[in-house]
Each structure stands twice: as C-alpha cells, then as structure tokens.
Design a protein around this motif. Structure first.
Motif, short mmCIF file in Angstrom:
data_model
loop_
_atom_site.label_atom_id
_atom_site.label_comp_id
_atom_site.label_asym_id
_atom_site.label_seq_id
_atom_site.Cartn_x
_atom_site.Cartn_y
_atom_site.Cartn_z
N SER A 116 86.00 17.51 43.35
CA SER A 116 84.68 16.88 43.29
C SER A 116 84.78 15.38 43.53
O SER A 116 83.96 14.79 44.24
N THR A 170 76.43 18.62 42.53
CA THR A 170 74.97 18.58 42.54
C THR A 170 74.41 17.29 41.97
O THR A 170 73.46 16.71 42.51
N THR A 194 75.15 22.23 47.62
CA THR A 194 75.86 21.98 46.37
C THR A 194 75.44 22.95 45.26
O THR A 194 76.28 23.42 44.50
N PHE A 233 82.28 21.40 46.94
CA PHE A 233 80.86 21.20 47.18
C PHE A 233 80.04 21.15 45.88
O PHE A 233 78.83 20.96 45.94
#
Length: 437
Positions: free
Chosen positions: A69, A123, A92, A120
């Motif tokens: 991340s 968020t 995301t 991904f």
C-alpha cells in the motif's frame, strides 16, 4: 459560501446527484463494516490455518499488505489525477473487498489475497482526494474529522456484531453477511458515486508523483522536522505492530473469549474517539509539546502492561491507557500545524503520512517476526500449558515497542515548544486522525 461537500463547477458525468462528502462516508462505512464483521472470524481462522506460527503469519500478511500500500499509494493518487476519482475509487474498493468471499473457498488463499490486495487496497487515499475536490480549504478539517468518526464507529459496532452472528449462526454466516456488504459497496461506487474531479483540471503523470520515497528525502531540511519524523516513526512502528496482533494475542495467549474481546475493542474505540474530540482543548490549555509527551508516555505504559501482564484485568487497564494515548499521532499533526509555516505545511504532512504508511507495513512484520523468534507461537493456550506460558511473561514484541516509544520521548523532550508564545495558535478543535487498514 457553498455547503460542505459541494464545490461549484464539479458537475458529475456519472452517478447520482452532485459530488459530496456524503458519498465517501457511505463508501468508508460499508468497507470497514465488512472488514469489522470479520475481526473475530479472522482470529479463529488464523489459528486453524497457521496452528504453529499464527502471529508470524498474521504479521507477514498484514506487513506485506501495508508495504505494498505504501509503494502503490502515490501511483494510485497520480492515476486518479488523470482518470478521475470515481474509477480509482471503484478499483480500490473492489480489490480491498476481494479477499472477503475467499474465506468461503479456502482460508489460506484468503490470507494470501488479502496480503497482495494492498497493491490496490488504498481506498482512504482516494477518498481523501475526493473530499479535497468537493470541499473548500476551511471546511476540509471538519470533513476529515467526520470521515475518521465514521471509520471509528465501524470499529465500535461491527466486531461485536460479527461475534454475535458467529455465535448464533457460525463463521460462514458472518462471511456471507460481510460479502453482501462488500458487494453493496462496490455497486454503490459503480452506480451511485459521481465524479468529483472535472476533466479540465486533470493532470499528466510524472515520476515525482509516483515515487513513494520522494517526501522522505526532505526530512533533513530542518532539524526539528527531522526529530518530528523520527518521533512519528518510533511511535507508529510499534503502534502498527500492536494493532495487527493484539486481538489475536488476547484471544490465543491471554484467554479472552470473543465476547470479551469485542467488548474491549468497542471500549477502546469509543474512548479513543472521545479523547481526540477534546484534543483541541488539551492543546490550547497545555501546549502541543506537553500533550505529545503525555501521549507518548501513555503509549509506553500500555506497551509495558502488554509486555508483563498475564491477567485479563491488566489487559483491560492496557486498553484504557491505549485509548487515552491514542491522541499522540493527532497531537503530532497539531504540532506541525503550529510549528511549520504555511509554505512547508503540505510537504511536511505528506512526509508524515508517508512515514505512517511505511510503518503500517513494517510494524506488523517486525512484531510477527519477534513473536516467532521469542517462541510465542505455541499451539496450546495459556490454560493448557501454564508453566510454559509463565516462562514468557515478558512479551518481547511489546517490550521492543516500549523501548521505541521511550526513545521517541527522549527525542520529543528536545523539540521546540512551537509558536504558541508568538501568538500563532492553530484552531485544533477539529483535529483528526486517520488509520489506514
């Protein structure tokens, strides 16, 4: 003045209505509700899947996710500047929720996919950009605070709800419920969320934008900023490691049942919200530096309680102290807003966020490795092998964390008091903190 959550000229192409903060609140609530439901089932599944070294595998899984991340967040942010927030939000959210139904298929694959979903699974980064698009600068702090409260509320309610459903209907029922909520989140973004970034303001991508280490190189520009970054690293590394393993530690080593554990999590989350709500008043009354030192002291104390405690009441005391010390990171952000001038504010905050993301990856991996090396991954619970458990009354990972925070306290003593004496007092009544899972 436009109302919060709406900016003139940001007309959507897709979705329902005009872009606003309300859409991000729903996205965050659904995503973290789905994962909150799985808090207790994940602990039970972790022990069954990795019976010999549950803490090590838990740390590696969360560590890989956090590091990926950290590496991918700048790229995702840059792509959202090109293709828009809505598309990247859909990507995301989809990848963050993807591992949830895999608990039906095979728990081993669940942990593998959950680890690599970090590529991904950022968020919150896209959500913060979305909020920045649809709010005025003076409204942004309040909107971020509401986002943080929404996230924290999911920690209060849904772990306990997941435990209740697991007791009544079994793990599969909880996974099904979480899968339905996750699917609702994806569909909501796809069908309802409008675009927040007009095409006319979109930019092209550059290497500087996608380099996750760029801001970290700026730490040596100011000795006080360098000290702040060191304090944050020494605080966030054990905080991330502790966050990743404490629920499993309390269940597998101390003997908490799922009801006690979900109650403790709700208690800590609720009290943490309350502490951060009064942070502005504390900072105005005592000064940012004093609040930082007190917060760091509380963090060290709760790590020591986890290190030496073997009784449940001591763990409850540690949870209480942890909640009181949760203001540390927000207090450090407040200090930056007081100490730094407006020109360097964004760069310093970006550097702090980068360090936090890196620690979110390294902390769980370091704690998992120390648990493994200190022979804490025993298949028996404390009630079945008391003598062996008593040999490990000092939990090495938490002691390591306490030493890190002690060094942070020594460094914090030497930082300047800030600019309060010069009349520069920030409005901290709406300070916030965000934890990326």
């Amino acid at each position: 003045m436009p109302r919060i959550g709406r900016k003139v000229g940001a007309a959507p192409t897709y979705g329902i209505g005009a872009a606003s903060v309300n859409y991000t609140l729903i996205v965050i609530l659904l995503e973290y509700s789905a994962w909150g439901l799985l808090t207790m089932p994940m602990i039970a599944t972790l022990k069954e899947t990795f019976p010999e070294e549950p803490f090590l595998m838990n740390g590696l899984a969360m560590g890989i996710k956090g590091i990926l991340s950290f590496l991918s967040a700048p790229l995702i942010g840059a792509l959202s500047d090109i293709w828009g927030r809505r598309l990247l939000l859909l990507v995301t959210v989809t990848f963050t929720c993807l591992p949830i139904p895999l608990m039906f298929v095979h728990s081993w694959w669940f942990f593998v996919i959950a680890s690599f979903s970090g590529v991904f699974g950022v968020t919150f980064s896209v959500v913060l950009a979305y909020v920045a698009d649809v709010t005025q600068p003076e409204e942004r702090s309040r909107s971020y605070g509401v986002l943080s409260a929404t996230f924290a509320a999911s920690l209060v309610i849904f772990p306990a709800l997941g435990n209740l459903l697991m007791d009544m209907y079994g793990i599969n029922a909880v996974v099904l419920f979480a899968t339905i909520i996750a699917a609702m989140d994806v569909l909501f973004v796809w069908l309802a969320v409008p675009e927040s970034l007009p095409k006319k303001v979109r930019t092209s991508i550059s290497w500087k934008q996608v380099n996750p280490f760029l801001n970290l190189r700026r730490m040596d520009s100011d000795k006080s900023i360098l000290k702040l970054c060191l304090i944050i690293s020494l605080l966030m590394l054990p905080a991330a490691g502790e966050y990743s393993c404490v629920p499993a530690y309390l269940k597998l080593r101390i003997g908490f049942d799922f009801v006690e554990l979900s109650t403790l999590i709700a208690f800590i989350a609720f009290l943490s919200i309350a502490m951060n709500m009064v942070l502005g008043s504390l900072t105005r009354a005592f000064g940012a530096k004093r609040v930082i030192l007190v917060g760091l002291g509380l963090n060290m104390l709760q790590l020591l309680l986890y290190s030496f405690g073997t009784e449940k009441w001591i763990m409850w005391m540690a949870g209480l102290v942890a909640a009181l010390g949760s203001m540390s990171f927000a207090a450090l952000s407040a200090y930056v807003s007081i100490y730094c001038d407006s020109a360097s504010q964004v760069v310093v905050q970006d550097t702090i966020n980068g360090l936090s993301s890196l620690c979110n990856g390294l902390g769980p991996a370091v704690f998992g490795l120390i648990f493994y090396l200190s022979d804490m991954d025993l298949s028996e619970g404390p009630s079945t092998n008391v003598d062996q458990f008593q040999e490990h009354t000092v939990a090495a990972p938490f002691m390591f964390g306490a030493i890190c925070v002690l060094i942070a306290i020594l460094v914090a003593i030497s930082i300047p008091p800030g600019h309060e004496s010069k009349g520069k007092q920030a409005d901290l009544s709406e300070m916030h903190y965000v934890i990326e899972m």
